[in-house]
Design a protein around this motif. Sequence first.
Motif, PDB file in Angstrom:
ATOM      1  N   UNK A   1      27.004   2.052  53.582  1.00 29.25           N
ATOM      2  CA  UNK A   1      28.195   2.615  52.981  1.00 29.25           C
ATOM      3  C   UNK A   1      27.904   3.716  51.981  1.00 29.25           C
ATOM      4  N   UNK A   2      26.746   3.674  51.317  1.00 25.57           N
ATOM      5  CA  UNK A   2      26.451   4.720  50.339  1.00 25.57           C
ATOM      6  C   UNK A   2      25.847   5.948  50.979  1.00 25.57           C
ATOM      7  N   UNK A   3      25.432   5.855  52.273  1.00 24.88           N
ATOM      8  CA  UNK A   3      24.743   6.968  52.932  1.00 24.88           C
ATOM      9  C   UNK A   3      25.683   8.104  53.235  1.00 24.88           C
ATOM     10  N   UNK A   4      25.092   9.278  53.459  1.00 23.28           N
ATOM     11  CA  UNK A   4      25.908  10.450  53.776  1.00 23.28           C
ATOM     12  C   UNK A   4      26.215  10.468  55.258  1.00 23.28           C
ATOM     13  N   UNK A   5      27.305  11.101  55.610  1.00 28.11           N
ATOM     14  CA  UNK A   5      27.617  11.192  57.028  1.00 28.11           C
ATOM     15  C   UNK A   5      28.246  12.533  57.339  1.00 28.11           C
ATOM     16  N   UNK A   6      28.177  12.910  58.605  1.00 26.23           N
ATOM     17  CA  UNK A   6      28.783  14.156  59.054  1.00 26.23           C
ATOM     18  C   UNK A   6      29.969  13.806  59.926  1.00 26.23           C
ATOM     19  N   UNK A   7      31.148  14.284  59.546  1.00 27.42           N
ATOM     20  CA  UNK A   7      32.320  14.053  60.382  1.00 27.42           C
ATOM     21  C   UNK A   7      32.253  15.006  61.559  1.00 27.42           C
ATOM     22  N   UNK A   8      32.334  14.483  62.769  1.00 29.10           N
ATOM     23  CA  UNK A   8      32.139  15.321  63.960  1.00 29.10           C
ATOM     24  C   UNK A   8      33.366  16.174  64.217  1.00 29.10           C
TER      25      UNK A   8
ATOM     26  N   UNK B   1      19.453  10.808  45.569  1.00 29.68           N
ATOM     27  CA  UNK B   1      20.744  10.926  46.256  1.00 29.68           C
ATOM     28  C   UNK B   1      20.761  12.133  47.197  1.00 29.68           C
ATOM     29  N   UNK B   2      20.247  13.274  46.705  1.00 34.75           N
ATOM     30  CA  UNK B   2      20.247  14.501  47.513  1.00 34.75           C
ATOM     31  C   UNK B   2      19.382  14.314  48.753  1.00 34.75           C
TER      32      UNK B   2
ATOM     33  N   UNK C   1      22.457  20.819  56.134  1.00 32.07           N
ATOM     34  CA  UNK C   1      23.599  21.723  55.921  1.00 32.07           C
ATOM     35  C   UNK C   1      24.075  22.374  57.220  1.00 32.07           C
ATOM     36  N   UNK C   2      24.733  21.573  58.062  1.00 37.40           N
ATOM     37  CA  UNK C   2      25.178  22.048  59.375  1.00 37.40           C
ATOM     38  C   UNK C   2      26.490  22.822  59.232  1.00 37.40           C
ATOM     39  N   UNK C   3      26.532  24.096  59.641  1.00 37.81           N
ATOM     40  CA  UNK C   3      27.781  24.853  59.566  1.00 37.81           C
ATOM     41  C   UNK C   3      28.842  24.273  60.504  1.00 37.81           C
ATOM     42  N   UNK C   4      30.096  24.324  60.061  1.00 39.10           N
ATOM     43  CA  UNK C   4      31.221  23.935  60.921  1.00 39.10           C
ATOM     44  C   UNK C   4      31.566  22.464  60.913  1.00 39.10           C
ATOM     45  N   UNK C   5      30.829  21.640  60.167  1.00 32.70           N
ATOM     46  CA  UNK C   5      31.137  20.213  60.112  1.00 32.70           C
ATOM     47  C   UNK C   5      31.591  19.829  58.707  1.00 32.70           C
ATOM     48  N   UNK C   6      32.444  18.820  58.632  1.00 33.08           N
ATOM     49  CA  UNK C   6      32.818  18.303  57.317  1.00 33.08           C
ATOM     50  C   UNK C   6      31.694  17.384  56.862  1.00 33.08           C
ATOM     51  N   UNK C   7      31.048  17.756  55.776  1.00 35.31           N
ATOM     52  CA  UNK C   7      29.903  16.989  55.272  1.00 35.31           C
ATOM     53  C   UNK C   7      30.315  16.152  54.072  1.00 35.31           C
ATOM     54  N   UNK C   8      29.771  14.962  53.968  1.00 32.34           N
ATOM     55  CA  UNK C   8      30.007  14.105  52.807  1.00 32.34           C
ATOM     56  C   UNK C   8      28.687  13.911  52.078  1.00 32.34           C
ATOM     57  N   UNK C   9      28.651  14.390  50.832  1.00 32.72           N
ATOM     58  CA  UNK C   9      27.406  14.394  50.069  1.00 32.72           C
ATOM     59  C   UNK C   9      27.525  13.480  48.854  1.00 32.72           C
ATOM     60  N   UNK C  10      26.826  12.332  48.856  1.00 33.88           N
ATOM     61  CA  UNK C  10      26.916  11.423  47.714  1.00 33.88           C
ATOM     62  C   UNK C  10      26.125  11.951  46.521  1.00 33.88           C
ATOM     63  N   UNK C  11      26.704  11.841  45.326  1.00 38.56           N
ATOM     64  CA  UNK C  11      26.034  12.305  44.121  1.00 38.56           C
ATOM     65  C   UNK C  11      26.440  11.416  42.946  1.00 38.56           C
TER      66      UNK C  11
ATOM     67  N   UNK D   1      31.473  11.352  45.850  1.00 36.03           N
ATOM     68  CA  UNK D   1      31.169  11.934  47.162  1.00 36.03           C
ATOM     69  C   UNK D   1      31.830  13.309  47.236  1.00 36.03           C
ATOM     70  N   UNK D   2      31.016  14.337  47.416  1.00 32.65           N
ATOM     71  CA  UNK D   2      31.561  15.691  47.581  1.00 32.65           C
ATOM     72  C   UNK D   2      31.787  15.944  49.068  1.00 32.65           C
TER      73      UNK D   2
END
Length: 622
Positions: free
Chosen positions: A46-53, A225-226, A232-242, A246-247
């Motif tokens: 749950x704390x990991x980052x994910x990329x929304x496809x 965390x970083x 940094x994949x262009x065109x995807x919604x990224x979730x970055x935990x800090x 979550x940014x």
Amino acid sequence: LGARLAPPTPSGSGGSGRGDASHLTPRGGAGVGAMSRRERGPESGPGGAEVAAEDAEPESPDQCLSLLPWDRFSAWLHCVCVVGFDLELGQAVEVIYPPHSKLTDKEKTNICYLSFPDSNSGCLGDTQFCFRFRRSPGRKVSLCCFLDQFDRDLPVYLKKDSAYYYGYVYFRQVRDKSLKRGYFQKSLVLISKLPYVHLFRTMLKQIAPEYFEKSEAFLEAVCSDIDRWPPPVPGKVLQLPLMGLIMKLRIPTYRDKPGTTPIVQNMHQAEAQISMALPTVHEVDLFRCFCPVFFHIQMLWELVLLGEPLVVMAPSPAESSETVLALVSCISPLKYCSDFRPYFTIHDSEFKEYTTRTQAPPSVILGVTNPFFAKTLQHWPHIIRIGDIKLPGEVPKQVKVKKLKNLKTLDSKPGVYTSYKPYLNRDEEIVKQLQKGVQQKRPTEAQSVILRRYFLELTESFIIPLERYVASLMPLQKCISPWKSPPQLRQFSQDDFMKTLEKAGPQLTSGLKGDWIGLYRHFLKSPNFDGWFRSRQKEMTQKLEALHLEALCNENLVFWSQKHTEVETVDLVLKLKNKLLQADREHLPVKTDTLKKLQTHINDIILALPDDLQDILLKTGT
């Protein structure tokens, strides 16, 4: 024959090219057992980052990455530095994290001086700004070469320049009687190759105040965390935990329509407590930056477009860096191809090179705050002097362009000091529109959107005739023969291009009058034209290579090989294998089916050859 048919493998071939991700895959399971939970990718909890496809791709970028510690961190940052003030040494790098990060002595010196405002700035409290500096030559490219696969999907103005680093600074100066100097002075600095100024500014705002209270352990936790972030994949919604937040953000792609920003939103009310949606990763507040020189925006656009030497003299690094970044972005979607320094000091390693009077000022934009520059850069042709950036509560008064001889000190009045005469007539409409916005107290974000759209339309009107002419240099498809090398592009002719402007010039999309021809003539001699044209040339050459590959695929190559000698057939197989490697290495715009078809052709030709040749060719990489 065997000896002749097994040439030595050229360097960079055989799957080790930069575009080939296979060399990043762990072989024989080595290292897989050592993979920590943090390194396992988006599914790590749950704390990991994910990329929304959002733009679904057949393969997750994580599958292409080597999963060594700090690889994910390196995709975003080179390192984090803490710069403090030592009474005996002056500015000094106190901490570099992660500890294995490499910086040369020259790079450390640049970071030290660029991370503190000049003493005359008097920045009490907290200040944020950014700088840019040259990487030391001869440095090895880090493992982050895998970033190239993401870099190619970016708009041209966001592609990283491997010769430079950005430094994003959070500087704190507060009174502290317990210290000898009577002040606490320290900077937290993020060093990165990425020009994502808004993202890193937001990050620093979240972590720096807490770091100054909690020190090293907190910084270690931030970096950890970083190192869980997706690439940094262009065109995807990224979730970055800090640090519990979550940014959410989206990096633009070259496929995006210029001037549009897909909005990233929080999906649920509960999410809003712990997540923050960033509207942009790279844009600055354009209207706020251009406010002090409100009436000269069109002239400044011309100066930036033409790559003219420009100095921004400001009271603090925050103002100088924001204004320089705003200037560079005003010709978007064109890339500004010269050097620019959002904050430049007399200690910079390029100080002598850029301030010498023995030659004409270079094509560069400098942001400075030290009064010394008012004398040192007096010979520069265009100087912008800005005061404290404040949003206007009233309509700015008309400001004339000032003569350079009137600029004696940094205390001179704000304005643009130049003898430059713009090629185009001033657009009164945009001035009226923005003035009306000030009167109606329109939000600065809305004013920036209007200004950004104005610059975009102006740049597109200028560049479309060039795009149209350069497209005509492409050979016709019927000229492409599978049995000859791909045809060359026709040469760019300035005279031929100028002739096209009469019927297909900028007047088709812009109502602005003026000497467009003169502006084009000047532009064709500029570094921005050179950079733009090289990029177009590369794209079109790759397109020709791709069309040549398709033409080969549509031929009956097995039938051809049956009519030719074994030596000629072997030569064809080796050339086709090299074509496949080139397509992979240079990321040619070829469909996957075409490459598969060509591989099938190669296999069929080899199988039709005698057994001894088959063995040699199946083992030969190229």
